[in-house]
Design a protein around this motif. Structure first.
Motif, PDB file in Angstrom:
ATOM      1  N   ILE A  48       0.839  -1.202   0.000  1.00 24.20           N
ATOM      2  CA  ILE A  48       0.000   0.000   0.000  1.00 24.20           C
ATOM      3  C   ILE A  48       0.870   1.246   0.000  1.00 24.20           C
ATOM      4  N   SER A  49       1.867   1.289   0.890  1.00 26.18           N
ATOM      5  CA  SER A  49       2.676   2.508   1.005  1.00 26.18           C
ATOM      6  C   SER A  49       3.655   2.695  -0.145  1.00 26.18           C
ATOM      7  N   LYS A  50       4.137   1.613  -0.762  1.00 28.89           N
ATOM      8  CA  LYS A  50       5.143   1.736  -1.827  1.00 28.89           C
ATOM      9  C   LYS A  50       4.559   1.686  -3.234  1.00 28.89           C
ATOM     10  N   ASN A  51       3.451   0.962  -3.442  1.00 21.48           N
ATOM     11  CA  ASN A  51       2.925   0.783  -4.793  1.00 21.48           C
ATOM     12  C   ASN A  51       1.611   1.504  -5.050  1.00 21.48           C
ATOM     13  N   ILE A  83       0.059   4.142  -2.836  1.00 23.76           N
ATOM     14  CA  ILE A  83       0.024   5.545  -2.407  1.00 23.76           C
ATOM     15  C   ILE A  83       0.707   6.484  -3.410  1.00 23.76           C
ATOM     16  N   PRO A  84       1.919   6.193  -3.915  1.00 23.97           N
ATOM     17  CA  PRO A  84       2.561   7.157  -4.820  1.00 23.97           C
ATOM     18  C   PRO A  84       1.734   7.555  -6.051  1.00 23.97           C
ATOM     19  N   PRO A  85       1.142   6.620  -6.818  1.00 21.06           N
ATOM     20  CA  PRO A  85       0.334   7.082  -7.952  1.00 21.06           C
ATOM     21  C   PRO A  85      -0.939   7.816  -7.508  1.00 21.06           C
ATOM     22  N   LEU A  86      -1.522   7.365  -6.387  1.00 26.67           N
ATOM     23  CA  LEU A  86      -2.706   8.066  -5.883  1.00 26.67           C
ATOM     24  C   LEU A  86      -2.352   9.487  -5.452  1.00 26.67           C
ATOM     25  N   GLU A  87      -1.159   9.659  -4.880  1.00 29.77           N
ATOM     26  CA  GLU A  87      -0.703  10.999  -4.495  1.00 29.77           C
ATOM     27  C   GLU A  87      -0.592  11.905  -5.716  1.00 29.77           C
ATOM     28  N   ARG A  88      -0.025  11.375  -6.794  1.00 30.87           N
ATOM     29  CA  ARG A  88       0.124  12.200  -8.003  1.00 30.87           C
ATOM     30  C   ARG A  88      -1.226  12.635  -8.549  1.00 30.87           C
ATOM     31  N   ILE A  89      -2.227  11.769  -8.460  1.00 31.60           N
ATOM     32  CA  ILE A  89      -3.559  12.111  -8.961  1.00 31.60           C
ATOM     33  C   ILE A  89      -4.250  13.099  -8.026  1.00 31.60           C
ATOM     34  N   VAL A  99      -3.106  12.197   0.213  1.00 28.84           N
ATOM     35  CA  VAL A  99      -3.445  10.779   0.339  1.00 28.84           C
ATOM     36  C   VAL A  99      -2.621  10.110   1.430  1.00 28.84           C
ATOM     37  N   ARG A 100      -1.332  10.409   1.494  1.00 25.11           N
ATOM     38  CA  ARG A 100      -0.475   9.768   2.498  1.00 25.11           C
ATOM     39  C   ARG A 100      -0.935  10.132   3.912  1.00 25.11           C
ATOM     40  N   GLN A 101      -1.257  11.386   4.136  1.00 24.53           N
ATOM     41  CA  GLN A 101      -1.729  11.795   5.461  1.00 24.53           C
ATOM     42  C   GLN A 101      -3.042  11.096   5.786  1.00 24.53           C
ATOM     43  N   TRP A 102      -3.935  11.026   4.804  1.00 24.61           N
ATOM     44  CA  TRP A 102      -5.207  10.343   5.016  1.00 24.61           C
ATOM     45  C   TRP A 102      -4.957   8.884   5.389  1.00 24.61           C
TER      46      TRP A 102
END
Length: 158
Positions: A42-45, A47-53, A61-64
Motif C-alpha cells: 500500500i505505502s510503496k505501490n 500511495i505514490p500514484p494516488l498521491e500524483r492524482i 493521500v499519504r496523510q489520510w
C-alpha cells in the motif's frame, strides 16, 4: 540485462530488513504461515500514484492513509510445537505469542508471582493471593491506573 526476478514481500519480525522479507512467490503459496505484507504494498505501490492524482485537487493521500485506523491481527504460530495435556488427555497446542508470555508480577501491587507450572491447563489472571482476596481494592487500583494513563494520553493529544 532486463531480466525480472520474481519476488514478493512478506511480513516479518519487527525490525526485519526488506531483503530478509523478499521471497519467491512459490514460498508464499506453499507456506501457510507466510503472509503478504499489505502495508508495504500500500505505502510503496498504491500511495505514490494516488498521491500524483489527488495532489492535483489538494488532497493529501499519504496523510489520510496514515490517519486511518489500522487493524492489528494476531497470527497463530502452529509451528511452535509446544503441547500440553488437557484433563481428558488430549494435547493442547499453544498457538499465539501471548500464550508464551506470562506475567511474572502481580498487576496491582507488583509483587513477584510464583512460576506457572508447565502442566497448567487454565490461564491464570496475574494477581497475587492478597489482591485476589480483595477484588474490589484491586479493581479500584487498576481503574485508577487506567484513568491516569488515559489522562496522560489526552494531555499528549492536545
Amino acid at each position: 540485462y532486463g531480466e525480472r526476478v520474481p519476488y514478493v514481500v512478506i511480513t516479518g519480525a519487527p525490525g526485519a530488513r526488506l531483503f530478509e522479507r523478499c521471497v519467491e512467490p512459490e514460498r508464499l503459496l506453499n507456506d501457510e504461515h507466510a503472509e503478504l505484507d499489505a502495508e508495504y504494498y500500500i505505502s510503496k505501490n498504491l500511495i505514490p500514484p494516488l498521491e500524483r492524482i489527488f495532489n492535483l485537487v489538494g488532497a493529501n493521500v499519504r496523510q489520510w492513509y496514515d490517519e486511518t485506523p489500522k487493524v492489528q491481527r494476531v497470527r497463530t504460530l502452529a509451528s511452535a510445537g509446544r503441547a500440553q495435556l488437557a484433563p481428558n488427555g488430549q494435547a493442547l497446542f499453544r498457538k499465539t505469542m501471548e500464550s508464551y508470555m506470562q506475567s511474572s508480577a502481580c498487576l496491582v501491587c507488583r509483587t513477584k508471582l510464583p512460576p506457572i507450572p508447565a502442566n497448567a491447563t487454565e490461564v491464570q489472571i496475574a494477581l497475587c493471593a492478597n489482591c485476589r482476596a480483595s477484588t474490589s481494592r484491586a479493581l479500584l487500583a487498576l481503574r485508577s491506573r487506567l484513568k491516569g494513563a488515559e489522562e496522560k494520553k489526552r494531555a499528549i493529544d492536545t
